[in-house]
Design a protein around this motif. Structure first.
Motif, PDB file in Angstrom:
ATOM      1  N   PRO B 160       0.833  -1.211   0.000  1.00 38.85           N
ATOM      2  CA  PRO B 160       0.000   0.000   0.000  1.00 38.85           C
ATOM      3  C   PRO B 160       0.866   1.259   0.000  1.00 38.85           C
ATOM      4  N   LEU B 196      -1.376  -0.404  -5.519  1.00 39.27           N
ATOM      5  CA  LEU B 196      -2.541  -0.824  -6.315  1.00 39.27           C
ATOM      6  C   LEU B 196      -3.772   0.017  -5.973  1.00 39.27           C
ATOM      7  N   GLY B 197      -3.543   1.287  -5.651  1.00 37.20           N
ATOM      8  CA  GLY B 197      -4.675   2.167  -5.392  1.00 37.20           C
ATOM      9  C   GLY B 197      -4.968   2.291  -3.919  1.00 37.20           C
ATOM     10  N   ARG B 199      -7.650   1.340  -2.181  1.00 36.48           N
ATOM     11  CA  ARG B 199      -8.404   0.303  -1.491  1.00 36.48           C
ATOM     12  C   ARG B 199      -7.473  -0.764  -0.908  1.00 36.48           C
ATOM     13  N   VAL B 200      -7.902  -1.389   0.160  1.00 26.68           N
ATOM     14  CA  VAL B 200      -7.170  -2.501   0.753  1.00 26.68           C
ATOM     15  C   VAL B 200      -7.654  -3.788   0.080  1.00 26.68           C
ATOM     16  N   LEU B 201      -6.763  -4.431  -0.658  1.00 31.16           N
ATOM     17  CA  LEU B 201      -7.163  -5.612  -1.424  1.00 31.16           C
ATOM     18  C   LEU B 201      -6.849  -6.888  -0.666  1.00 31.16           C
ATOM     19  N   ARG B 202      -7.677  -7.899  -0.845  1.00 30.13           N
ATOM     20  CA  ARG B 202      -7.350  -9.225  -0.318  1.00 30.13           C
ATOM     21  C   ARG B 202      -6.120  -9.743  -1.049  1.00 30.13           C
TER      22      ARG B 202
END
Lengths: 223, 223
Positions: B160, B196-197, B199-202
Motif C-alpha cells: 500500500p 494498487l490504489g 483500497r485494501v485488497l485481499r
C-alpha cells in the motif's frame, strides 16, 4: 495485504439521525466474536455514498465520531459482465470488482450467454463485504441486465485479439462477454475492442484483470 | 470469453512415445460426458513445456497429429505470494495466475503470514486445469516456500502506498504479502514497491490484479 489499517470498517446506510448507529446482527457477530472487539474499540464506518466516520463500538452500536466526505474517484468505471453459470465465479466478479472500487457493475445480456445474474440481495451482500474489506467509501452499484447496444459510446469490449487500451475521453464502460464470446452481430456494434493476451481467460478472470488494467490506465491506481 | 476456440485442449505430460497418448480418467470424463466429444473429434494437446499438437479423440486416447513448438513468453514473470488461509482463495490465486500465463508461482514465507501453502498435488491439479482452460503451452511451475530475502534483485513488492511499475530490466518477480502486510524488516530489504490504489485488497485480489498489470507492462498482453 492490509498494511497498517487494522481498525474494522463497517457499512451503515443512511439515514444517520442518531448519535449511535445500529449494526446488523452479522456485523455484531463479526466485530465481537471474530475480531474480539470490546466496548470502546475504534470502528470506522461509511454510508457507501462517500461519507465516512471514525467511531467507537458501544453496547447498542457504533457511537459516531469525526466525519468527513471522500470524493468519488474520477473518471468513473462501469463494468458490464455477462452473467456466469457458477455462483462461486459470480461471487469472484462482484467481490473483486467491489474491492477494486469499480463504480458500477451491470449484468450484460448477450447472444451466447448462458448464465443468470445472481439474486440481487446476495450480490448486494457480496458488494458490501468487499466495501468493508477494502475500506472503501463508495459502494459499487449493481444493476442490469442490459444489452450491449444499450451501453454508452465510451464502451470498450474485451475480446480475444483486441487492441491496446484506447485514450479515455471521460468515464469508461468495459464489456466482458460470456464463455462463448460475443457474436458477430454484437461485435458489429463497433465499440473499440481490447485484448488480454494469447490465453483464453474465464469470464471472471477477464473481468477482474481488465478492471485492474483500466483503473490503472485511468490513473486510479497511482501506478 | 473463449472466442472461436472450441476445440478441447488437454495436458498430456511427456514422454510422447506412441501414436496414441493416454488420457486420464477425469480427462476422458470431461471430453466424453461433459463436452459429448465422439471418436474422431479434434483435440489439441500440450506437454506443458511448449510442445502442442492437433490430434483426434480415439477409443484409447488422443491420436497424435501435426505438432509444433510454442516459444516461452519473455520476459518471464514469477509471482511470490504469501499462502492464504482459505483453500478457496488459494485456488483463485493458482487458477487465475495459471490462466494468465504466469511462469512460476512461489509460496512466500513472511513474518506476518498465517496461511499454509495448499497441498502440492492439489495446487498442480488447479494449475493443469487452468492450462487446459486457457489453451496454454507452458504449465505454470509451483514451488517454495522461500523468504523475501531469497528472491532475486529484480523483485517488485506490492505494498500500500507503493509507486508506479518500474522499468523492467529482464525477468521480473512480483511479491505479494499476507493480510497483515510485510513487516518493517521485510520492507527494509529495499526492493521497489508498487501500489494498487487506495483500497485494501485481499491477497488473492492483489496477486491477480498485479500479475495482470505486470504482464501488460512487460508487453505480454499486447495492450
Amino acid at each position: 495485504m492490509t498494511g497498517a489499517a487494522h481498525i474494522p470498517h463497517v457499512f451503515l446506510p443512511r439515514p444517520w439521525e442518531t448519535d449511535v448507529l445500529t449494526l446488523t446482527d452479522p456485523q455484531v457477530h463479526h466485530l465481537r466474536r471474530v475480531l474480539r472487539a470490546a466496548d470502546g474499540a475504534p470502528v470506522s464506518y461509511t454510508d457507501g455514498e462517500g461519507r465516512v466516520g471514525s467511531g467507537a463500538l458501544g453496547p447498542e452500536g457504533v457511537r459516531r465520531g469525526a466525519e468527513s466526505d471522500v470524493p468519488r474517484s474520477s473518471p468513473a468505471l462501469t463494468v458490464a459482465v455477462a452473467p456466469l453459470r457458477s455462483s462461486d465465479r459470480a461471487r469472484i466478479v462482484v467481490e473483486k470488482l467491489g474491492e477494486l472500487g469499480v463504480d458500477r457493475l451491470v449484468w450484460l445480456t448477450t447472444q451466447h450467454g448462458q448464465g443468470e445474474p445472481p439474486r440481487a440481495d446476495k450480490a448486494a451482500r457480496w458488494a458490501i463485504g468487499a466495501l468493508e474489506q477494502s475500506r472503501g467509501a463508495w459502494l459499487m452499484a449493481i444493476d442490469g441486465a442490459v444489452g450491449l447496444a444499450d451501453l454508452p459510446p465510451s464502451t470498450w469490449v474485451v475480446h480475444p485479439g483486441g487492441g491496446s487500451l484506447p485514450q479515455p475521453g471521460g468515464d469508461v464502460t468495459l464489456a466482458v462477454g460470456p464463455e462463448g464470446g460475443f457474436s458477430p452481430d454484437e461485435l458489429a456494434l463497433a465499440y473499440p475492442t481490447i485484448g488480454l493476451g494469447a490465453r483464453v481467460l474465464r469470464v471472471e478472470t477477464a473481468a477482474v484483470v481488465a478492471s485492474g488494467l483500466v483503473l490503472c490506465h485511468l490513473g486510479r491506481m497511482n501506478t
